[in-house]
Write a protein that holds these residues in place. Structure first.
Motif, PDB file in Angstrom:
ATOM      1  N   ARG A 452       0.913  -0.913  -0.048  1.00  0.00           N
ATOM      2  CA  ARG A 452       0.133   0.340  -0.034  1.00  0.00           C
ATOM      3  C   ARG A 452       0.830   1.332  -0.018  1.00  0.00           C
ATOM      4  N   PHE A 453       2.365   0.744   0.490  1.00  0.00           N
ATOM      5  CA  PHE A 453       3.333   1.969   0.510  1.00  0.00           C
ATOM      6  C   PHE A 453       3.897   2.839  -1.237  1.00  0.00           C
ATOM      7  N   GLY A 466       8.062   4.078   0.420  1.00  0.00           N
ATOM      8  CA  GLY A 466       8.109   5.146   1.036  1.00  0.00           C
ATOM      9  C   GLY A 466       6.418   5.659   0.950  1.00  0.00           C
ATOM     10  N   GLY A 467       5.811   7.077   1.739  1.00  0.00           N
ATOM     11  CA  GLY A 467       4.816   7.676   1.856  1.00  0.00           C
ATOM     12  C   GLY A 467       4.382   7.720   0.620  1.00  0.00           C
ATOM     13  N   GLU A 474       3.215   9.905   7.934  1.00  0.00           N
ATOM     14  CA  GLU A 474       2.849   9.608   9.708  1.00  0.00           C
ATOM     15  C   GLU A 474       3.106   8.496   9.774  1.00  0.00           C
ATOM     16  N   ASP A 475       2.535   7.165   9.139  1.00  0.00           N
ATOM     17  CA  ASP A 475       2.348   5.581   9.668  1.00  0.00           C
ATOM     18  C   ASP A 475       3.409   5.207   9.281  1.00  0.00           C
ATOM     19  N   ALA A 640       0.520   2.720  -9.568  1.00  0.00           N
ATOM     20  CA  ALA A 640       1.429   2.430  -8.345  1.00  0.00           C
ATOM     21  C   ALA A 640       2.709   2.915  -8.327  1.00  0.00           C
ATOM     22  N   PHE A 641       3.705   3.283  -9.782  1.00  0.00           N
ATOM     23  CA  PHE A 641       5.014   3.437  -9.852  1.00  0.00           C
ATOM     24  C   PHE A 641       5.287   4.150 -10.223  1.00  0.00           C
ATOM     25  N   VAL A 642       4.595   4.989 -10.754  1.00  0.00           N
ATOM     26  CA  VAL A 642       4.503   6.184 -11.770  1.00  0.00           C
ATOM     27  C   VAL A 642       4.688   7.639 -10.937  1.00  0.00           C
ATOM     28  N   PRO A 643       5.812   8.525 -10.715  1.00  0.00           N
ATOM     29  CA  PRO A 643       5.753   9.631  -9.606  1.00  0.00           C
ATOM     30  C   PRO A 643       5.195  10.293  -9.953  1.00  0.00           C
TER      31      PRO A 643
END
Length: 652
Positions: A452-453, A466-467, A474-475, A640-643
């Motif tokens: 999920r990160f 990474g968030g 925060e998590d 999910a991996f695109v900046p």
């Protein structure tokens, strides 16, 4: 519940009804009453997915309160009960299942009821401002019928037209719900008094109980089952009848015995197995169909495209040979009957000049004593032709053509089909090399806690996370950062908090990861500074008079800096140890993928970029390979991996 407007519904009640119970042939009305009572206590329910497994079997997934899940299996003409496991549904749902999904999926089950003690159950489903009636018939051949609130049929599984009713779209669904329990005591007594049969047959047929339940009523009333119905104590029989119905509806003890499956234990039956619910008993009693279907599917050989084509060609050749043979036989019988056929042609050709074909046909029918007229079996006015019976072979003869011209027609057909046969044989001789079929036993990547990160694995196998936003930042710090981890962040305002879960020699990869998933990418920069710190240097406690925003932290003490880190993200397809789209620094991704795409800050939005990456990766794979990877290689997985911000695909 309201009854439909009409009550004309034919029921076949032969003496075989004396054996009604839950047998392998099907359930009785009493058994269905037990099932309906069991289903009613599970309300409220909501309709989930609906399936049709074969021509007669349907399944409805029902959702209850507190996340309860139920699977209702109905084999029309035979049984209905909840089941632990559905059969394997077909890959392409039949049209009736799709129709039920369209009208009922997501609707609330308002009621489940039986028509009298007939083998018919109705499920009322409310959806938006409409109420639908889904009716299942378990008698005779069975049926499933979707009706509107007024019982007008929307669509039945099978269309039927009987003498007293029609089960077709637009007709009103009609029935007669026979149930002796609705009779008054006087009416019940009158029914017995008017019977000319013994009591057990009267109950079995007149009250639709079947033989075993009728005998149980007699046993409970202490009445000889062979006594005349008119002579027994009607009050005692009625009391026993009511008690049996009450037990079936509310005090069930489901069992399987040597004679069948029962909702209650009947006197004289030897119990083989007991169950908590009647559905569990029925589910165990009726044979499964899923395994049989899977076995049949497994036994059916899978043919290659070339084999399918060759089989079709072989079937076509057989068809051509049959037509060649038939036309050849016609030519033979025409020659064998040359004189009579020539006479028929001459006579009808002359007659057609003065009479209509309708007149000619009437004359032929009225002159059956004539040998030539007797040979003519059919007349085709539009073609000016007749069918002639020649030694058992029916031959079409055109009366405005000579017999030689007619024979020539059949020779032309022989030539045509011989040519087609030759073409099919030539096609079969041409071998089409079949592409080797790769059998891929692919293990798709399992979902893990850190997916999920943002994440990647360094070249030496260390997990880096990474968030995606302030909340995840925060998590990560509060829940997942531990004493031996490393805290990494781009030296810009806004970006992923990056946690290195272990010790790695590839901190350059970590730095590039932190720089790429920061606002430096959004701003279109191609390099950024990054720093690293120990967990004990990171705090949410500000200095007096200062404020720390959500997702931001204060880092105190000396930091390790990485200057002018190049921004860049690679996205590729990993095949080992699991098949998955992965992304991150180019070096780390290259070590685990065969095909990949490099991204740099650019102009295309993230969603557009994801689609471009999918296309680019597919172009790098053979077609048969990427088609087998559709579950892994898709836009959602890549996105999910695109900046964040604009991106361009870097030229190789």
């Amino acid at each position: 519940p309201a009854s439909p407007p009409a009550v004309l519904f034919f029921r076949y009640r032969a003496e075989c009804i004396l054996e009604f119970m839950a047998t392998l042939q099907g359930m009785s009305g009493v058994d269905l009453r037990a099932l309906v009572a069991e289903a009613a206590v599970r309300l409220p329910l909501w309709v989930g997915k609906i399936y049709q497994f074969d021509a007669k079997t349907l399944g409805i997934r029902l959702n209850g309160e507190d996340r309860a899940k139920y699977q209702l299996l109905v084999e029309t003409g035979r049984r209905a009960h909840f089941t632990a496991e559905f059969p394997v549904p077909p890959k392409n749902p039949p049209s009736f299942a799709m129709l039920l999904r369209k009208h009922l999926e997501g609707g609330k089950v308002l009621g489940i009821r039986q028509f009298g003690i007939e083998r018919t159950v109705c499920i009322d489903v409310g959806k938006r401002d409409t109420t639908y009636r889904l009716i299942f018939e378990l008698f005779d051949e069975g049926n499933a019928v979707l009706c509107d609130e007024g019982y007008t049929i929307v669509k039945p599984l099978w269309h039927h037209r009987f003498k007293t009713r029609e089960v077709v779209p637009g007709a009103v669904y009609t029935f007669d719900g026979t149930d002796c329990s609705t009779l008054s005591p006087d009416g019940f007594g009158a029914m017995l008094a008017g019977s000319d049969r013994d009591i057990v047959r009267t109950l079995a047929v007149g009250c639709m109980l079947g033989g075993a339940y009728a005998e149980e009523v007699c046993r409970m009333a202490d009445v000889d089952k062979s006594a005349a119905a008119a002579d027994v104590d009607a009050a005692a029989i009625r009391a026993s009848f009511d008690r049996l119905m009450a037990d079936v509806a509310g005090s069930r003890e489901p069992v399987i015995t040597g004679s069948g499956c029962w909702p209650v234990v009947l006197g004289g039956e030897v119990v083989r197995e007991r169950f908590a619910t009647f559905s569990e008993a029925l589910d165990a009693f009726y044979p499964k169909t899923a395994g049989e279907k899977e076995k049949a599917a497994a036994e059916k050989p899978r043919l290659s495209q070339d084999e399918v084509i060759r089989r079709r060609q072989a079937e076509a050749i057989k068809g051509f040979e049959k037509k060649i043979e038939t036309n050849g036989r016609v030519v033979e019988v025409l020659y064998e009957n040359y004189a009579p056929v020539a006479g028929i042609i001459a006579t009808l050709d002359a007659a057609s000049k003065n009479r209509s074909w309708q007149e000619i046909e009437q004359i032929l029918k009225g002159n059956r004593e004539n040998a030539a007229a007797k040979m003519i079996r059919a007349v085709h006015p539009a073609e000016a032709a007749v069918e002639v019976d020649l030694a058992g072979e029916r031959v079409k003869v055109y009366v405005h053509e000579t017999i030689e011209q007619n024979i020539g027609r059949y020779y032309d057909q022989i030539k045509k089909f011989k040519k087609k046969k030759a073409g099919a044989l030539a096609a079969m001789e041409r071998t089409v090399p079949e592409k080797p079929r790769r059998k891929q036993n692919l293990a798709l990547q399992k979902k893990r806690w850190y997916h999920r990160f943002r994440w990647f694995t360094t070249t030496d196998g260390v997990l880096v996370i990474g968030g995606r936003d302030a909340s995840q930042n925060e998590d990560l710090v509060k829940k997942y950062m531990e004493g031996k981890d490393l805290f990494v962040h781009a030296d810009v305002h806004g970006g992923s908090v990056v946690i290195v879960k272990g010790t790695t020699v590839h901190l350059d990869e970590v730095a590039q990861f932190a720089a790429s998933y920061s606002n430096a990418w959004k701003a279109g920069h191609f390099t950024a500074d990054v720093y690293a710190a120990r967990p004990d240097q990171v705090s949410k406690t500000p200095e007096s008079g200062e404020y720390v925003a959500r997702g931001a932290f204060i880092v105190r003490g000396e930091r390790q800096y990485f200057r002018n880190v190049p921004l860049g993200v690679a996205i590729g397809l990993a095949m080992e140890p699991e098949v998955a789209v992965i992304g991150g620094p180019s070096g780390a991704v290259a070590a685990r993928t065969g095909v990949r795409v490099e991204l740099r800050p650019g102009q295309f939005e993230p969603n557009d970029t994801a689609r471009k990456v999918v296309r680019a990766l597919r172009e790098k794979l053979p077609e048969d390979e990427w088609k087998g990877l559709k579950n892994a290689l898709n836009t959602e997985a890549v996105a999910a991996f695109v900046p964040p911000g604009g991106s361009d695909i870097a030229e190789p």
